[in-house]
Design a protein around this motif. Structure first.
Motif, short mmCIF file in Angstrom:
data_model
loop_
_atom_site.label_atom_id
_atom_site.label_comp_id
_atom_site.label_asym_id
_atom_site.label_seq_id
_atom_site.Cartn_x
_atom_site.Cartn_y
_atom_site.Cartn_z
N THR A 62 -34.34 0.78 -16.21
CA THR A 62 -33.48 -0.19 -15.52
C THR A 62 -33.83 -0.49 -13.93
O THR A 62 -33.50 -1.12 -13.56
CB THR A 62 -32.07 0.43 -15.61
OG1 THR A 62 -32.10 1.51 -14.78
CG2 THR A 62 -31.43 0.48 -16.90
N ASN A 130 -25.77 -3.22 -16.83
CA ASN A 130 -26.03 -2.92 -15.36
C ASN A 130 -25.35 -1.57 -15.17
O ASN A 130 -25.49 -1.10 -13.95
CB ASN A 130 -25.52 -3.87 -14.31
CG ASN A 130 -23.73 -4.10 -14.68
OD1 ASN A 130 -23.40 -3.83 -15.85
ND2 ASN A 130 -23.10 -4.86 -13.89
N GLY A 159 -31.23 -3.91 -22.75
CA GLY A 159 -31.79 -3.64 -21.49
C GLY A 159 -31.99 -2.11 -21.12
O GLY A 159 -32.93 -1.54 -20.39
N HIS A 160 -31.39 -1.20 -21.98
CA HIS A 160 -31.87 0.33 -21.89
C HIS A 160 -31.37 0.93 -23.17
O HIS A 160 -30.62 1.87 -23.27
CB HIS A 160 -30.81 0.58 -20.86
CG HIS A 160 -29.43 0.44 -20.71
ND1 HIS A 160 -28.48 0.89 -21.79
CD2 HIS A 160 -28.56 -0.29 -20.15
CE1 HIS A 160 -27.30 0.14 -21.74
NE2 HIS A 160 -27.34 -0.51 -20.32
N LEU A 301 -32.60 -5.00 -12.53
CA LEU A 301 -32.76 -4.36 -13.78
C LEU A 301 -33.77 -4.79 -14.42
O LEU A 301 -34.66 -3.69 -15.02
CB LEU A 301 -31.50 -4.75 -14.45
CG LEU A 301 -30.26 -4.03 -13.63
CD1 LEU A 301 -29.01 -4.75 -14.56
CD2 LEU A 301 -30.05 -2.43 -14.19
N THR A 302 -34.26 -6.09 -14.64
CA THR A 302 -35.39 -6.47 -15.59
C THR A 302 -35.84 -7.56 -14.90
O THR A 302 -35.37 -8.53 -14.19
CB THR A 302 -35.03 -6.82 -16.86
OG1 THR A 302 -33.92 -7.91 -16.80
CG2 THR A 302 -34.21 -5.82 -17.64
#
Lengths: 483, 483
Positions: A62, A130, A159-160, A301-302
């Motif tokens: 992240t 997030n 995202g993670h 984050l990305t």
């Protein structure tokens, strides 16, 4: 579970996860506060025992800072224990009794009535991108759902995924070691399996933290089921800030610095980031323009998130009368996640004309500063703002006239937000009994519920009244003689 | 208002009604409990002062009995005063405080947080057709909305417009005499003006009691607004009844008579009328068949309603394996509102096969009796029932084994309904603190809310937390030092 890999969950795996959750539901619904605390404590300990490993994983996925992530793990462990405290107190059950009565003043004889909140059954929790911990696999909705007596299935955020699935492994180990059924906490990977889970009749409630578009699409899925279920989404929030003339004059630097910290912290990727700031024309906008130039670039984050942010920002910049007030230090050209901090500005008149476009959330380190000449503009603008999680008023507490002005601004804000912040900044959400982390749409799909705080358990509960019930048929909280 | 005529409200009239409601909202939201009681009491007195006139009007329009209607007026006056008591108690505000804390165990310092429920603003209340008073212009939603601090605009039901508009006139007189603004209680006539009101940004919350189809269509309107608002609909309920073998054997006649009274009372046009009755095969169904034959025809609210009822009933009768268990005395051919009482029957196996069709509400004096051979059938059928307002278990309280069985049935029912009734009949809704008159869909669009009882005010309220607020900016319930 998905064996710790981030491969998309198969249909068979999903069926097993949901079957296990459904099987675990009745016993968990009937569990006592001490049992629930034991589970929540085990999960908190598992998290705390792996802080370094988890933070390192999350950083790879992240680009959030060590300080932010390790603080987040602490908060997540705190949330789990806090939820156990809420259960132990018992007030969350909202138990109410009416004794039977033949009183002549009643329209009809009243039977024995006892109402309590009961767990809904398996919950589907969509993780946020997030907050890999605080709104992640063991995050606030998971804590509240488990505490309320519901098994939880977590849809892992793309995202993670490794951070999430490592938490799932740790959780499974903790459940096993403490003798709890694995069905109490499952996970699912992949967008399509997530939607399939949301359609499954075994899932009885769903929560979501994420984008407006994604959230509304999932809400529709939840509503189109043969039996619709509650879908609690937290979707987007512009979090207005109003600075009074007295605050701008006497607390200029403090307000400017606080605002910039709040806009750029965590790359501006917080649901409570201020996106629209109403300030008196004059020295404050000028100071903001100077101070923002010193800000280092933020890491998003990305790379995808950065590209979306830039597109949304470009739309705002193209609106008539919208200009750049100031920009932070430029990012390195070769870093696809870095983003300079940006402040746009426009006049109150221009803002009034195109408020709908200007007051949409932009997820990243930016805000629109609306410069007003006359406080009367606030009376026009604030009531027209979209629903938000927070609204902030910066004022001068030493000036009685300004306190009255702040009270009036707060009254206007209270009609549009879930939390009114005075001389603070909204990027802190306390895990506390009185917290309300929700707001009118688009901030939340149901503004009566909260994802953080003492009332967060209610998302997973439903009132039922027992009329004339024998003792044996009553849930424990309703047994015995009335208090 | 619409000057007491039942002509459709014009666009100009509607605008005036909504403007008056919006104008009255801030002052009413800030009013104290004594002021709210004064208003609610004035409305109750106005109702009571015109009972005979109102009952006569309602009889012309609805064909309900004098006893039913005059009882309903009494209950409606009681509801208004009950709502004032809830406000006086203050607990409905759900006020919670956290003191500021720097405790090292917290993940971050905690600010001063104070949460309370605030009125949403103007409410739109859609009257029910089957309760011209209790769910009418001055009915439960109006009482709760006004008590909660919201002006109310009532969409008059086409089934009893004159009864409603006479109540509106009486209410206006009472408001004028007591010096309250007329904007606190408005009315609107006509389907299209009702929808227009629902779309209007000045309306902040809506409630509805009526048909599934109508309710879902209106819910969609509420959701498609630029800012969606809460729409609380109570739409349809089959209200299952389970009779244990012991109750069927030892309380046969009592159960049979109670059931028939409950199915046929008010022409079966009550939202809590039992529509699906699970009984052991044997003497109870036989007795029901004999007893129903003695029942006089019921009068339905309107000829249209009777026609709809007959169509829906014909669909059920055409299902494979569904038979007529018994029918009441036939109605006179020339009475377009009269309807004989009817019981259909089928086996547990057949019911399991076509539960979706059989367990839909039929609004009128009829029920489907499902004869089961083995109590195991309950474990299959009850969890599959649609959401209902009520679920009833008839058991033998003298038999410990049967009490345990009843407790198990109640556990299954509690997952599907909002109120579990033991050895009573669900056609009585108490106006009481613990009452919950809601249930999973299709019974309610939001099963956490209730249209009757102490919690009914919550529909009109929304939580807001004030963080670090100066005393002057706090709502009265949050002022002062923590208790």
């Amino acid at each position: 579970m998905t064996d710790g890999t981030s491969d998309e969950t198969t249909e068979e795996q999903l069926d097993a996860v949901l079957a296990a959750a459904a099987a675990a539901a009745p016993q968990w619904a009937a569990s006592d506060p001490a049992t629930r605390r034991r589970l929540l404590e085990a999960l908190a300990v598992a998290l705390e025992g792996a802080v370094d490993e988890l933070v390192a994983l999350a950083q790879e996925e992240t680009a959030l800072s060590t300080a932010r992530l390790s603080g987040e793990v602490r908060r997540t462990a705190y949330q789990l224990r806090f939820a156990a405290d809420v259960v132990a107190d018992g007030g969350y059950l909202d138990a109410v009794r009416d004794e039977p009565s033949q009183d002549a003043g009643l329209p009809a004889p009243r039977p024995d009535l006892r109402r309590v909140l009961l767990p809904r059954g398996p919950a589907l929790v969509f993780e946020a991108g997030n907050f890999p911990f605080a709104f992640g696999l063991l995050g606030t909705d998971t804590a509240a759902g488990l505490a309320a007596g519901c098994p939880v299935v977590v849809k892992v955020h793309p995202g993670h995924p490794r951070t999430s699935l490592r938490q799932a492994e740790l959780a499974r180990g903790a459940l096993d070691a403490a003798g709890f059924p694995a069905g109490l906490l499952g996970s699912v990977v992949g967008g399509e399996p997530g939607v399939r889970a949301l359609r499954d009749p075994r899932v009885r409630v769903a929560t979501f933290t994420g984008s407006l578009r994604g959230g509304l699409a999932l809400q529709q899925v939840a509503q189109e089921r043969a039996e619709p279920i509650p879908f609690y989404g937290e979707l987007g929030s512009v979090n207005p800030v109003v600075v009074t003339a007295a605050a701008a004059e006497r607390r200029t630097e403090e307000v400017a610095k606080g605002l910039l910290d709040s806009v750029s912290g965590s790359g501006g990727q917080l649901c409570t980031k201020p996106g629209l700031v109403l300030v008196p024309a004059g020295p404050l906008p000028d100071l903001l323009a100077r101070l923002v130039a010193e800000r280092a670039p933020e890491r998003m984050l990305t790379p995808d998130g950065r590209d979306r942010f830039r597109e949304e920002l470009a739309e705002r910049r193209s609106l008539p009368g919208v200009e750049v007030l100031g920009a932070g230090r430029p990012e390195a050209a070769d870093d696809p996640s870095a983003q300079q901090v940006l402040l746009l500005t426009t006049s109150a008149e221009r803002a009034a004309e195109q408020l709908e476009q200007l007051a949409q959330e932009v997820f990243g380190p930016a805000a629109v500063v609306v410069a007003y000449d006359d406080a009367a503009a606030l009376e026009e603008l604030v009531p027209r703002l979209p629903g938000s999680l927070t609204g902030t008023v910066q004022y001068d507490p030493e000036d009685p006239e300004d306190v009255a002005r702040a009270a009036r601004v707060a009254e206007l804000l209270a009609a549009r937000v879930g939390r009114v912040v005075f001389n603070g900044w909204p990027t802190g959400v306390s895990v506390a009994l009185a917290m309300h982390h929700g707001g009118p749409p688009p901030a939340s799909t149901d503004d009566t519920t909260t994802s953080v705080g003492g009332a967060s358990l209610r998302r997973f509960l439903r009132p039922v009244v027992f009329q004339g019930a024998p003792e044996l048929a009553l849930p424990p909280a309703l047994r015995g003689a009335p208090a």
